[in-house]
Motif scaffolding. Structure first.
Motif, PDB file in Angstrom:
ATOM      1  N   GLU A  14       0.807  -1.165  -0.052  1.00 46.64           N
ATOM      2  CA  GLU A  14      -0.144   0.014   0.110  1.00 46.64           C
ATOM      3  C   GLU A  14       0.909   1.373   0.158  1.00 46.64           C
ATOM      4  O   GLU A  14       0.623   2.273  -0.717  1.00 46.64           O
ATOM      5  CB  GLU A  14      -0.755  -0.138   1.168  1.00 46.64           C
ATOM      6  CG  GLU A  14      -1.927   1.253   1.103  1.00 46.64           C
ATOM      7  CD  GLU A  14      -2.802   1.277  -0.021  1.00 46.64           C
ATOM      8  OE1 GLU A  14      -2.993   2.480  -0.274  1.00 46.64           O
ATOM      9  OE2 GLU A  14      -3.220   0.359  -0.458  1.00 46.64           O
ATOM     10  N   GLY A  15       2.019   1.165   0.784  1.00 49.15           N
ATOM     11  CA  GLY A  15       2.942   2.400   0.638  1.00 49.15           C
ATOM     12  C   GLY A  15       3.641   2.521  -0.677  1.00 49.15           C
ATOM     13  O   GLY A  15       3.580   3.810  -0.992  1.00 49.15           O
ATOM     14  N   ARG A  70       6.322  -7.931 -10.129  1.00 51.80           N
ATOM     15  CA  ARG A  70       5.937  -6.833  -9.286  1.00 51.80           C
ATOM     16  C   ARG A  70       6.169  -5.362  -9.969  1.00 51.80           C
ATOM     17  O   ARG A  70       5.499  -4.446 -10.026  1.00 51.80           O
ATOM     18  CB  ARG A  70       6.333  -6.753  -7.773  1.00 51.80           C
ATOM     19  CG  ARG A  70       5.648  -7.806  -7.093  1.00 51.80           C
ATOM     20  CD  ARG A  70       6.097  -7.590  -5.471  1.00 51.80           C
ATOM     21  NE  ARG A  70       7.785  -8.043  -5.332  1.00 51.80           N
ATOM     22  CZ  ARG A  70       8.186  -8.885  -5.287  1.00 51.80           C
ATOM     23  NH1 ARG A  70       7.471 -10.341  -5.274  1.00 51.80           N
ATOM     24  NH2 ARG A  70       9.544  -9.379  -5.221  1.00 51.80           N
ATOM     25  N   ALA A  71       7.370  -5.417 -10.485  1.00 51.99           N
ATOM     26  CA  ALA A  71       7.732  -4.176 -11.336  1.00 51.99           C
ATOM     27  C   ALA A  71       6.802  -3.990 -12.500  1.00 51.99           C
ATOM     28  O   ALA A  71       6.637  -2.784 -12.709  1.00 51.99           O
ATOM     29  CB  ALA A  71       9.224  -4.128 -11.844  1.00 51.99           C
ATOM     30  N   LEU A  72       6.571  -4.768 -13.266  1.00 45.72           N
ATOM     31  CA  LEU A  72       5.289  -4.707 -14.128  1.00 45.72           C
ATOM     32  C   LEU A  72       4.057  -4.248 -13.806  1.00 45.72           C
ATOM     33  O   LEU A  72       3.495  -3.277 -14.331  1.00 45.72           O
ATOM     34  CB  LEU A  72       5.374  -5.974 -14.996  1.00 45.72           C
ATOM     35  CG  LEU A  72       6.383  -6.601 -15.869  1.00 45.72           C
ATOM     36  CD1 LEU A  72       6.291  -7.939 -16.515  1.00 45.72           C
ATOM     37  CD2 LEU A  72       6.570  -5.445 -17.216  1.00 45.72           C
ATOM     38  N   ASP A  73       3.651  -4.767 -12.622  1.00 41.92           N
ATOM     39  CA  ASP A  73       2.611  -4.309 -12.073  1.00 41.92           C
ATOM     40  C   ASP A  73       2.575  -2.571 -11.692  1.00 41.92           C
ATOM     41  O   ASP A  73       1.628  -1.937 -12.028  1.00 41.92           O
ATOM     42  CB  ASP A  73       2.113  -5.200 -10.761  1.00 41.92           C
ATOM     43  CG  ASP A  73       0.957  -4.731 -10.106  1.00 41.92           C
ATOM     44  OD1 ASP A  73      -0.172  -4.399 -10.430  1.00 41.92           O
ATOM     45  OD2 ASP A  73       1.210  -4.346  -8.775  1.00 41.92           O
ATOM     46  N   GLY A  74       3.890  -2.520 -10.989  1.00 42.57           N
ATOM     47  CA  GLY A  74       4.026  -1.039 -10.592  1.00 42.57           C
ATOM     48  C   GLY A  74       4.104  -0.085 -11.760  1.00 42.57           C
ATOM     49  O   GLY A  74       3.584   1.019 -11.651  1.00 42.57           O
ATOM     50  N   MET A 113       9.726   6.547  -2.751  1.00 46.72           N
ATOM     51  CA  MET A 113       9.587   5.369  -2.150  1.00 46.72           C
ATOM     52  C   MET A 113       8.532   5.553  -1.269  1.00 46.72           C
ATOM     53  O   MET A 113       8.494   6.781  -0.691  1.00 46.72           O
ATOM     54  CB  MET A 113      10.672   4.543  -1.512  1.00 46.72           C
ATOM     55  CG  MET A 113      11.637   5.403  -0.438  1.00 46.72           C
ATOM     56  SD  MET A 113      13.152   4.738  -0.532  1.00 46.72           S
ATOM     57  CE  MET A 113      13.168   3.260  -0.542  1.00 46.72           C
ATOM     58  N   GLY A 114       7.967   4.559  -0.887  1.00 48.11           N
ATOM     59  CA  GLY A 114       6.937   4.359   0.479  1.00 48.11           C
ATOM     60  C   GLY A 114       7.781   4.399   1.656  1.00 48.11           C
ATOM     61  O   GLY A 114       8.762   3.736   1.512  1.00 48.11           O
ATOM     62  N   SER A 115       6.896   4.491   2.715  1.00 43.54           N
ATOM     63  CA  SER A 115       7.523   4.194   4.074  1.00 43.54           C
ATOM     64  C   SER A 115       6.505   3.381   4.847  1.00 43.54           C
ATOM     65  O   SER A 115       5.173   3.638   4.868  1.00 43.54           O
ATOM     66  CB  SER A 115       8.089   5.550   4.770  1.00 43.54           C
ATOM     67  OG  SER A 115       8.281   5.019   6.216  1.00 43.54           O
ATOM     68  N   ARG A 116       6.937   2.328   5.663  1.00 42.37           N
ATOM     69  CA  ARG A 116       5.986   1.541   6.488  1.00 42.37           C
ATOM     70  C   ARG A 116       5.707   2.336   7.761  1.00 42.37           C
ATOM     71  O   ARG A 116       5.002   1.934   8.479  1.00 42.37           O
ATOM     72  CB  ARG A 116       6.837   0.246   6.965  1.00 42.37           C
ATOM     73  CG  ARG A 116       6.722  -0.628   5.571  1.00 42.37           C
ATOM     74  CD  ARG A 116       7.448  -1.720   6.068  1.00 42.37           C
ATOM     75  NE  ARG A 116       8.656  -1.570   6.259  1.00 42.37           N
ATOM     76  CZ  ARG A 116       9.855  -2.633   6.810  1.00 42.37           C
ATOM     77  NH1 ARG A 116       9.480  -3.759   6.756  1.00 42.37           N
ATOM     78  NH2 ARG A 116      10.986  -2.228   7.154  1.00 42.37           N
ATOM     79  N   PRO A 145       5.059   8.908   3.506  1.00 42.52           N
ATOM     80  CA  PRO A 145       4.817   8.128   4.819  1.00 42.52           C
ATOM     81  C   PRO A 145       3.271   7.648   4.815  1.00 42.52           C
ATOM     82  O   PRO A 145       2.366   8.052   3.833  1.00 42.52           O
ATOM     83  CB  PRO A 145       4.657   9.367   5.828  1.00 42.52           C
ATOM     84  CG  PRO A 145       4.461  10.715   5.107  1.00 42.52           C
ATOM     85  CD  PRO A 145       5.049  10.517   3.840  1.00 42.52           C
ATOM     86  N   PRO A 146       3.046   6.756   5.527  1.00 38.04           N
ATOM     87  CA  PRO A 146       1.582   6.221   5.394  1.00 38.04           C
ATOM     88  C   PRO A 146       0.739   7.396   5.962  1.00 38.04           C
ATOM     89  O   PRO A 146       1.315   8.245   6.674  1.00 38.04           O
ATOM     90  CB  PRO A 146       1.734   5.244   6.669  1.00 38.04           C
ATOM     91  CG  PRO A 146       2.985   5.271   7.314  1.00 38.04           C
ATOM     92  CD  PRO A 146       3.917   6.090   6.677  1.00 38.04           C
ATOM     93  N   PRO A 147      -0.526   7.448   5.850  1.00 41.71           N
ATOM     94  CA  PRO A 147      -1.356   8.387   6.267  1.00 41.71           C
ATOM     95  C   PRO A 147      -1.641   8.395   7.637  1.00 41.71           C
ATOM     96  O   PRO A 147      -1.567   7.399   8.559  1.00 41.71           O
ATOM     97  CB  PRO A 147      -2.821   7.849   5.481  1.00 41.71           C
ATOM     98  CG  PRO A 147      -2.648   6.729   5.328  1.00 41.71           C
ATOM     99  CD  PRO A 147      -1.377   6.099   5.205  1.00 41.71           C
TER     100      PRO A 147
END
Length: 154
Positions: A14-15, A70-74, A113-116, A145-147
């Motif tokens: 999700e991140g 996963r990279a193709l999905d992204g 990048m996302g963060s956990r 960051p996450p919400p």
């Protein structure tokens, strides 16, 4: 730097999805490389690799193929968000170093990048890929960051 690509780190979390959406709003349409780096062998697989029946090289190939998927999905998600995206998957350990190496190779304008959202002891135990990338990248890093509870999501 205008024609330099954005390097988007994607692990299907999700991140990572949130980071793509935030980057699209902040950076606008431009060229992007969506990267997923898997481990050569996971912790669970390392135990199985001790067995003479299970070849470690096959596990590495499976992990690389999973990263590419996963990279193709992204990349598809990034294209829907407005990026001119291509996928890149592979193996990289430690992950932060693989990300920095790809960013250097591409001369990326920014790493996204996302963060956990881990803090304190949990971050010390698990480590933080985003913090390591920010520390070693030598280029801008957008960490989404996450919400917060009660805030709208991106």
């Amino acid at each position: 730097m205008d024609d330099a690509p954005v390097l988007i780190c994607y692990d299907a979390s999700e991140g990572a999805r949130r980071a793509i959406d935030a980057a699209a709003r902040l950076l606008g349409p431009r060229r992007a490389v969506v990267l997923d780096l898997g481990p050569a062998i996971t912790a669970t697989e390392s135990l199985a690799a001790l067995s003479p029946v299970v070849p470690g090289a096959e596990m590495e190939e499976v992990n690389a193929a999973d990263a590419s998927t996963r990279a193709l999905d992204g990349a598809e998600r990034a294209r829907r968000a407005g990026f001119h995206a291509e996928a890149r998957g592979g193996i990289g350990e430690p992950t932060w170093e693989g990300i920095v190496d790809v960013a250097d190779e591409l001369d990326a304008a920014v790493i996204v990048m996302g963060s956990r959202g881990q803090t304190g002891a949990r971050e010390l135990l698990d480590g933080s890929v985003s913090h390591q990338v920010a520390e070693h990248a030598g280029r801008p890093v957008l960490i989404v960051p996450p919400p917060h509870a009660g805030h709208r999501t991106v």
